[in-house]
Design an enzyme around this catalytic site. Sequence first.
Site, PDB file in Angstrom:
ATOM      1  N   GLN A  27       0.844  -1.196   0.000  1.00 30.55           N
ATOM      2  CA  GLN A  27       0.000   0.000   0.000  1.00 30.55           C
ATOM      3  C   GLN A  27       0.878   1.245   0.000  1.00 30.55           C
ATOM      4  OE1 GLN A  27      -3.392  -0.701   3.097  1.00 30.55           O
ATOM      5  NE2 GLN A  27      -1.731  -2.086   3.598  1.00 30.55           N
ATOM      6  N   ASN A  28       2.195   1.033   0.112  1.00 32.12           N
ATOM      7  CA  ASN A  28       3.099   2.174   0.227  1.00 32.12           C
ATOM      8  C   ASN A  28       3.421   2.757  -1.143  1.00 32.12           C
ATOM      9  OD1 ASN A  28       3.026   1.463   2.858  1.00 32.12           O
ATOM     10  ND2 ASN A  28       5.056   0.530   2.903  1.00 32.12           N
ATOM     11  N   VAL A  29       3.648   4.055  -1.145  1.00 27.49           N
ATOM     12  CA  VAL A  29       3.935   4.757  -2.400  1.00 27.49           C
ATOM     13  C   VAL A  29       5.409   5.173  -2.456  1.00 27.49           C
ATOM     14  CG1 VAL A  29       1.558   5.593  -2.638  1.00 27.49           C
ATOM     15  CG2 VAL A  29       3.220   6.996  -1.386  1.00 27.49           C
ATOM     16  N   HIS A  41      -1.532   1.459  -4.172  1.00 26.53           N
ATOM     17  CA  HIS A  41      -1.907   2.871  -4.015  1.00 26.53           C
ATOM     18  C   HIS A  41      -1.029   3.801  -4.840  1.00 26.53           C
ATOM     19  CE1 HIS A  41      -3.998   1.835   0.082  1.00 26.53           C
ATOM     20  NE2 HIS A  41      -4.662   1.419  -0.967  1.00 26.53           N
ATOM     21  N   GLY A  47       3.015  -4.575   8.925  1.00 27.38           N
ATOM     22  CA  GLY A  47       3.024  -3.120   9.114  1.00 27.38           C
ATOM     23  C   GLY A  47       1.817  -2.413   8.542  1.00 27.38           C
ATOM     24  N   THR A  48       0.661  -3.061   8.625  1.00 28.98           N
ATOM     25  CA  THR A  48      -0.554  -2.374   8.175  1.00 28.98           C
ATOM     26  C   THR A  48      -1.626  -2.461   9.250  1.00 28.98           C
ATOM     27  OG1 THR A  48      -2.312  -2.259   6.523  1.00 28.98           O
ATOM     28  CG2 THR A  48      -1.259  -4.424   6.804  1.00 28.98           C
ATOM     29  N   ASN A  72       3.463  -6.976  13.382  1.00 27.87           N
ATOM     30  CA  ASN A  72       3.047  -5.622  13.763  1.00 27.87           C
ATOM     31  C   ASN A  72       3.314  -5.473  15.263  1.00 27.87           C
ATOM     32  OD1 ASN A  72       1.436  -3.219  14.305  1.00 27.87           O
ATOM     33  ND2 ASN A  72       0.385  -3.638  12.387  1.00 27.87           N
ATOM     34  N   PRO A  73       3.806  -4.322  15.713  1.00 24.10           N
ATOM     35  CA  PRO A  73       3.989  -4.156  17.165  1.00 24.10           C
ATOM     36  C   PRO A  73       2.657  -4.125  17.905  1.00 24.10           C
ATOM     37  CG  PRO A  73       5.084  -2.374  15.941  1.00 24.10           C
ATOM     38  CD  PRO A  73       4.274  -3.152  14.950  1.00 24.10           C
TER      39      PRO A  73
HETATM   40  P1  OAD Z   1      -1.334   2.816   9.071  1.00 23.78           P
HETATM   41  O1  OAD Z   1      -0.670   4.066   9.522  1.00 23.78           O
HETATM   42  O2  OAD Z   1      -2.819   2.754   9.130  1.00 23.78           O
HETATM   43  O3  OAD Z   1      -0.792   1.573   9.903  1.00 23.78           O
HETATM   44  C1  OAD Z   1       0.573   1.355  10.107  1.00 23.78           C
HETATM   45  C2  OAD Z   1       0.728   0.077  10.909  1.00 23.78           C
HETATM   46  O4  OAD Z   1       2.102  -0.188  11.035  1.00 23.78           O
HETATM   47  C3  OAD Z   1       0.153   0.159  12.319  1.00 23.78           C
HETATM   48  O5  OAD Z   1      -0.656  -0.994  12.569  1.00 23.78           O
HETATM   49  C4  OAD Z   1       1.395   0.149  13.223  1.00 23.78           C
HETATM   50  O6  OAD Z   1       1.178  -0.518  14.466  1.00 23.78           O
HETATM   51  C5  OAD Z   1       2.370  -0.629  12.352  1.00 23.78           C
HETATM   52  N1  OAD Z   1       3.800  -0.357  12.615  1.00 23.78           N
HETATM   53  C6  OAD Z   1       4.382   0.753  13.108  1.00 23.78           C
HETATM   54  N2  OAD Z   1       5.715   0.612  13.193  1.00 23.78           N
HETATM   55  C7  OAD Z   1       5.994  -0.633  12.704  1.00 23.78           C
HETATM   56  C8  OAD Z   1       7.199  -1.381  12.527  1.00 23.78           C
HETATM   57  N3  OAD Z   1       8.387  -0.881  12.846  1.00 23.78           N
HETATM   58  N4  OAD Z   1       7.087  -2.646  12.024  1.00 23.78           N
HETATM   59  C9  OAD Z   1       5.888  -3.161  11.710  1.00 23.78           C
HETATM   60  N5  OAD Z   1       4.724  -2.507  11.860  1.00 23.78           N
HETATM   61  C10 OAD Z   1       4.773  -1.249  12.355  1.00 23.78           C
HETATM   62  O7  OAD Z   1      -0.793   2.503   7.588  1.00 23.78           O
HETATM   63  P2  OAD Z   1      -1.420   1.561   6.466  1.00 23.78           P
HETATM   64  O8  OAD Z   1      -2.052   0.362   7.066  1.00 23.78           O
HETATM   65  O9  OAD Z   1      -0.364   1.371   5.439  1.00 23.78           O
HETATM   66  O10 OAD Z   1      -3.847   5.119   1.821  1.00 23.78           O
HETATM   67  O11 OAD Z   1      -2.542   2.498   5.871  1.00 23.78           O
HETATM   68  C11 OAD Z   1      -3.269   2.061   4.770  1.00 23.78           C
HETATM   69  C12 OAD Z   1      -3.605   3.225   3.881  1.00 23.78           C
HETATM   70  O12 OAD Z   1      -4.244   4.259   4.617  1.00 23.78           O
HETATM   71  C13 OAD Z   1      -2.393   3.935   3.268  1.00 23.78           C
HETATM   72  O13 OAD Z   1      -1.895   3.284   2.108  1.00 23.78           O
HETATM   73  C14 OAD Z   1      -2.948   5.277   2.938  1.00 23.78           C
HETATM   74  C15 OAD Z   1      -3.676   5.544   4.233  1.00 23.78           C
HETATM   75  O14 OAD Z   1      -4.685   6.465   4.192  1.00 23.78           O
HETATM   76  C16 OAD Z   1      -4.017   6.108   0.941  1.00 23.78           C
HETATM   77  O15 OAD Z   1      -3.437   7.165   1.026  1.00 23.78           O
HETATM   78  C17 OAD Z   1      -4.985   5.761  -0.149  1.00 23.78           C
END
Ligand code: OAD
Length: 247
Positions: A103-105, A121, A190-191, A216-217
């Site tokens: 989902q990362n850009v 994305h 990490g999502t 995920n933490p």
């Molecule tokens: P989020 O910010 O919603 O979630 C990030 C996740 O990463 C959280 O569950 C954290 O606990 C976890 N995390 C943090 N540090 C970490 C680490 N060191 N190792 C592993 N996990 C870790 O981000 P996304 O799930 O990517 O979309 O968000 C999905 C979409 O929502 C994005 O692509 C973006 C956003 O709005 C658009 O812009 C269309």
Amino acid sequence: MTIDLPSELITELRKAKRIAALTGAGISAESKIPTFRDAMTGLWASFSPEELATPEAFARNPGMVWDWYAFRREMCAKAIPNPGHVALAELEKRVEHFTLTTQNVDGLHQRAGSLRVFELHGSIARVKCVDTGRLLDGEIPECDEPPPRHPETGGLLRPDVVWFGEALPVEALMESAQAARNADVFFTVGTSALVYPAAGLPIEAVRAGATVVEINPLETPFTELATFSLRGKSGEILPAIVAALDV
Ligand code: OAD
């Protein structure tokens, strides 16, 4: 630091012919790119998605939206892939079929060496004409009042990312869904597992009988469905998994 990994997981991975992974902002957190939903440091803690990540926001205030993405584009360009990205690239080399959906850009998976990457994305490195969708080939033109215009179409340039309310790239979504259905092991890394259709991929994998591993933490809405839920940073857990395959 030693990381305890379930031995059943390592056994499954050694047997697996098809591995798929979904990554989110958390995998790039250790490359110092902020996530979206962290309560303190997340991008959506200080900015509203409606004001920055929708077609309506760009129509209302293209300069502000352009500047926000320009700032992030620069941050992503300067970021360095971390051991989590590198471990996924390494895993790809060790299995017959590997599909990585992100989902990362930020482009960090490709820079770490991953070859088969589907960007659900879009990519912040690319820009396109807002009217025709035509991608810009080459450098972003300088201009006094951003956004600049596409030199061929004359339309305003916007980032080639998927905004809320827009469709995802069809091929990336179809390939990712197929990989989820066919996977022996599926990683969700990490999502926050909140944004669909990406968040539906690990669910498809569970339904199809895959071993599904969450890294995920924190807990997420997906946690209770995961076969293994590994609490911690992807930059530590993923390299430990790859190292365990060698033992
Ligand atoms: P989020 O910010 O919603 O979630 C990030 C996740 O990463 C959280 O569950 C954290 O606990 C976890 N995390 C943090 N540090 C970490 C680490 N060191 N190792 C592993 N996990 C870790 O981000 P996304 O799930 O990517 O979309 O968000 C999905 C979409 O929502 C994005 O692509 C973006 C956003 O709005 C658009 O812009 C269309």
